[in-house]
Design a protein around this motif. Structure first.
Motif, mmCIF file in Angstrom:
data_model
loop_
_atom_site.group_PDB
_atom_site.id
_atom_site.type_symbol
_atom_site.label_atom_id
_atom_site.label_comp_id
_atom_site.label_asym_id
_atom_site.label_seq_id
_atom_site.Cartn_x
_atom_site.Cartn_y
_atom_site.Cartn_z
ATOM 1 N N ARG A 2 0.833 -1.211 0.000
ATOM 2 C CA ARG A 2 0.000 0.000 0.000
ATOM 3 C C ARG A 2 0.864 1.257 0.000
ATOM 4 N NH1 ARG A 2 -3.994 -2.094 4.651
ATOM 5 N NH2 ARG A 2 -5.255 -3.467 3.360
ATOM 6 N N ILE A 5 2.140 1.901 -3.472
ATOM 7 C CA ILE A 5 1.084 2.450 -4.353
ATOM 8 C C ILE A 5 0.823 3.910 -4.001
ATOM 9 C CG2 ILE A 5 -1.381 2.315 -4.932
ATOM 10 C CD1 ILE A 5 -1.024 -0.761 -4.566
ATOM 11 N N ASN A 6 0.740 4.182 -2.687
ATOM 12 C CA ASN A 6 0.479 5.560 -2.262
ATOM 13 C C ASN A 6 1.589 6.505 -2.692
ATOM 14 O OD1 ASN A 6 -1.982 5.363 -1.088
ATOM 15 N ND2 ASN A 6 -1.195 4.778 0.906
ATOM 16 N N PHE A 9 1.408 7.161 -6.322
ATOM 17 C CA PHE A 9 0.300 8.059 -6.617
ATOM 18 C C PHE A 9 0.714 9.522 -6.409
ATOM 19 C CE2 PHE A 9 -3.376 10.397 -4.879
ATOM 20 C CZ PHE A 9 -4.151 10.425 -6.011
ATOM 21 N N ILE A 12 3.275 10.660 -9.020
ATOM 22 C CA ILE A 12 2.646 10.968 -10.315
ATOM 23 C C ILE A 12 1.930 12.310 -10.259
ATOM 24 C CG2 ILE A 12 0.804 10.221 -11.890
ATOM 25 C CD1 ILE A 12 1.676 7.321 -10.931
ATOM 26 N N LEU A 13 1.257 12.520 -9.122
ATOM 27 C CA LEU A 13 0.525 13.775 -8.959
ATOM 28 C C LEU A 13 1.480 14.973 -9.021
ATOM 29 C CD1 LEU A 13 -2.517 14.052 -8.447
ATOM 30 C CD2 LEU A 13 -1.960 14.626 -6.088
ATOM 31 N N LEU A 15 4.487 15.013 -10.415
ATOM 32 C CA LEU A 15 5.042 15.147 -11.765
ATOM 33 C C LEU A 15 4.062 15.825 -12.703
ATOM 34 C CD1 LEU A 15 6.865 11.736 -12.171
ATOM 35 C CD2 LEU A 15 7.929 13.968 -12.322
ATOM 36 N N ASN A 16 2.798 15.456 -12.530
ATOM 37 C CA ASN A 16 1.771 16.073 -13.383
ATOM 38 C C ASN A 16 1.684 17.564 -13.164
ATOM 39 O OD1 ASN A 16 -0.051 14.800 -15.303
ATOM 40 N ND2 ASN A 16 -0.083 13.195 -13.768
#
Lengths: 231, 544
Positions: A2, A5-6, A9, A12-13, A15-16
């Motif tokens: 977990r 994955i967290n 997440f 990615i956020l 980097l975006n």
């Protein structure tokens, strides 16, 4: 798991969000696009209008409607309030900041398109220089149908002598090809006679096949549409 | 806890997918490269430098236009001339008139786009000033032959040289050997000058850290920004700023400043290559200071190398000057001025004046008060409390003294004291618009437009808060060599230069050479883009 994955997440956020900075260039492009649009736009030049019959609405062809004015220099004025005055044959402009009204200087405009004017389709007015009269005069004609054969209407309104009553006196014009528009009275015979001898039979057959009434604007537009298709 | 983390995986997967998609389809910045073909490298001041710019980019431009910047840099790395133009997918063909007052010398000619600024095209140019020598013994006929034909055959082009003794012309036929998809090419024949060795040395471009703000990226318009402050430096908001042109009709635009005193104009092509007067409408008891963002670089008079020329070089320059003189005689200079084109597109937004008065048609009147009272209907001009007032009579026979716009030579003008001193000798024409006119958000009770003859009205007379913006956006106006037109004599100082040659296998391209020959050796150069790669083929021609 977990945790992985967290963290993915959030990575990615982040980097975006960081990559969104790259869009700044595109935003800059948008600014220039807006500037380009601004060059296409031109303020309206108009002379001040005083309504001689403020209570009589019959002189106007339409209510105030949003429209676009296309000038002779290729520029335009979009989203302006416009109204056509059939009595004086003038396009009126309502300046919404102080509600002053002006008559658009006819010589500077090519075309006016009115949207949401209470009619099913948008109204298109073009400037036409009528040289058939003793003095050349510029008139605004409403476009009924356009193509190889075009029909225009001068939405004229006249004041009855001795009274303050306006009556409609619409004048229709027929234009075939590149010829100058000629007046016509919406009769089948006159419409057919406007064409050359070779084309007359074809037009007659088209009108016979598609039964349309020339006395209404919609019928006339439909008939001209069929004629244009047949050529 | 499981419920809480349940949606995290698909969301994470979605964002991951989005991120990779973005990386995959991200638009790479266009790698632009500029290539230029010039008509000649030795120029006389006042003549045209013709160019064709090819742009190779990894992205098709389509209808989008790219601004190409041109710079003429002297040996001290100072920019003496700069102009810009717009290129489409097909590149750009244009010409630039070298100013008469440019100091002769060797210059570096740089061409670049915004993205290829550090990797610009550069070549050397020699600029000479003109001497007024008489034209004597000018033309004679010689035969050409291609002396490096063996090299030519290896290339994709084939040459054939014919000499027509009856017509007294020599023609060079260029044919494509294979059927290739060639876009437009540029073909030129120039002399191999005695200066070739001086100009042949490669030009190294030092990477300069030019601030990018020096140029404003443009499409088919010019952006101009500025600021209006008071004398203490505080911004003035809602101040009307006018931008106008000097012309024989009224043409201006206006804008209002924002809360920080900033304003900006978007000028269309009407304002290209024109001096634009920017002025703030003076408010009562307030002095405005107007400043513009720096943009254009004007001509800088600076010292360049003096040329230690030998006899051959001096003779060549003299001969070149003679040819340029012939060229000038046959091609009137007014046809070459790009500003002529800009003039023809103007429109007076007030359309037709009610009255147009030519004071010359009347008796001499010594000042504008006399002119207004005697020959201009509907105008009242009077002096009250050491200042002048202008009134206009409208159709309702009332006189309006406020909101009357006065224009001098096309510019809005606020100093009536200067107008008052104008006599009928100074004035060429007066236009009067005596009707309430709505112009955008402005309302004028009347407009008076005065056009002077040659009179010393400087921009200082206009307004204390003014700035002059030289919008040197160059509109290419290229005069093609029309060989079929026999009515106009054509002298080609660079022997031949054609910027648009389409070449296919079945249709050879033919150049007919005229009888203007000075030197012995000539260079035939074909430039263009072939299969997205830039080609530059050079062949030598020798006179027998």
């Amino acid at each position: 798991m977990r945790f992985i994955i967290n963290s993915c997440f959030f990575l990615i956020l982040t980097l975006n969000l960081a990559s969104s900075g790259l869009w700044a260039q595109q935003n800059a492009e948008l600014t220039y696009a807006n500037a380009a649009k601004q060059t296409e736009e031109q303020a309206i030049a108009a002379t001040y209008y005083i309504n001689e019959y403020p209570l009589k609405k019959d002189q106007f062809f339409n209510d105030w409607a949003l429209g676009t004015v296309y000038f002779t220099n290729g520029k335009k004025a979009s989203r302006v309030r416009l109204r056509y005055n059939g009595w004086k044959d003038e396009m009126l402009w309502l300046r919404e900041t102080d509600f002053k009204t002006g008559q658009i200087i006819k010589g500077t405009i090519n075309k006016v398109i009115l949207n949401n004017s209470g009619f099913s389709d948008s109204l298109v007015f073009i400037r036409y220089v009528d040289s058939s009269t003793f003095q050349k005069q510029q008139i605004l004609l409403q476009e009924i149908a356009r193509g190889y054969v075009s029909v225009y209407c001068h939405r004229k309104v006249v004041l009855v002598k001795g009274s303050d009553k306006f009556v409609q006196k619409h004048q229709y014009y027929l234009q075939i090809g590149e010829n100058t528009p000629t007046k016509f009275n919406r009769h089948k015979k006159t419409l057919i006679s406007g064409f050359s001898a070779e084309q007359q039979e074809q037009v007659r057959q088209t009108l016979k096949h598609n039964k349309t009434r020339l006395k209404t604007d919609a019928g006339l537009a439909k008939a001209i549409h069929f004629i244009n298709q047949s050529f | 806890m499981k419920i809480l983390f349940f949606p995290v995986r698909p969301i994470a997967a979605f964002f991951l997918l989005m991120f990779f998609c973005k990386l995959l389809f991200a638009e790479t910045p266009p790698a632009e490269k500029v290539w230029v073909h010039l008509n000649k490298k030795v120029l006389i001041t006042g003549t045209l430098l013709k160019y064709k710019v090819y742009l190779t980019t990894n992205q098709p431009l389509g209808n989008k236009k790219t601004v190409i910047y041109f710079e003429l840099v002297n040996n001290k790395n100072q920019t003496c001339l700069s102009w810009k133009s717009q290129a489409t997918d097909k590149g750009l063909a244009g010409a630039y008139q070298i100013p008469e007052n440019l100091t002769p010398g060797i210059y570096i000619f740089k061409v670049f786009t915004n993205s290829s600024r550090k990797n610009s095209y550069a070549t050397k140019l020699l600029i000479q000033d003109i001497a007024s020598d008489p034209i004597t013994n000018f033309t004679k006929i010689k035969d050409y032959r291609l002396f490096d034909a063996s090299t030519a055959e290896k290339k994709f082009l084939q040459f054939c040289i014919d000499n027509d003794s009856i017509q007294q012309t020599t023609s060079v036929k260029i044919e494509s050997i294979a059927e290739i998809n060639l876009p437009l090419l540029t073909v030129s024949i120039t002399e191999i000058t005695p200066f070739d060795s001086m100009l042949a040395t490669p030009v190294l471009i030092a990477e300069t850290n030019q601030p990018p703000e020096q140029y404003v990226p443009e499409r088919d318009f010019t952006l101009l920004a500025g600021k209006v402050c008071d004398t203490m430096g505080y911004p003035i908001k809602n101040q009307t700023v006018y931008a106008s042109l000097s012309s024989n009709w009224v043409h201006f635009c206006y804008t209002n400043t924002d809360s920080l005193g900033r304003f900006w104009f978007v000028f269309d092509s009407t304002y290209n290559n024109r001096q634009v007067l920017i002025q703030a409408e003076p408010a009562k008891n307030q002095t405005a200071v107007l400043s513009l963002d720096k943009k254009s670089i004007n001509l800088v008079q600076s010292e360049t190398d003096t040329l230690p020329a030998n006899t051959a070089q001096i003779n060549y320059t003299l001969a070149l000057q003679k040819r340029e003189l012939v060229h000038r005689i046959f091609t009137p200079l007014n046809q070459l001025k790009p500003s002529e084109k800009a003039d023809s597109t103007k429109e007076n937004f007030f359309y037709r004046p009610r009255y147009t008065i030519y004071p010359n048609e009347y008796e001499l009147l010594n000042n504008f008060v006399e002119i207004a009272n005697n020959i201009i209907p509907t105008l009242r001009f009077k002096k009250t409390n050491n200042s002048y007032e202008l009134g206009i009579v409208l159709d309702n026979q009332q006189v309006y003294y406020n909101q009357v716009l006065v224009c001098l030579n096309g510019h809005p003008f606020f100093n009536l004291n200067v107008i008052a001193e104008l006599s009928s000798k100074n004035i060429e024409r007066i236009d009067v618009f005596n009707a309430i006119t709505l112009w955008g958000e402005k309302t004028y009770n009347g407009i008076l437009a005065v056009y002077t003859k040659k009179v010393d009205v400087t921009f200082e007379n206009f307004n204390p808060a003014f700035a002059v913006f030289d919008n040197s956006f160059y509109e290419p106006l290229f005069l093609t060599a029309n060989q079929n037109d026999s009515t106009s004599p054509l002298v080609l100082p660079d022997i031949y230069w054609n910027d648009g040659v389409s070449l296919t296998q079945n249709k050879p391209f033919e150049i007919k050479l005229n009888k203007i020959d000075l030197g012995k050796n000539y260079r035939l150069r074909i430039t263009g883009i072939r299969n997205d790669t830039f080609i530059d083929e050079q062949f030598l021609l020798e006179l027998n």
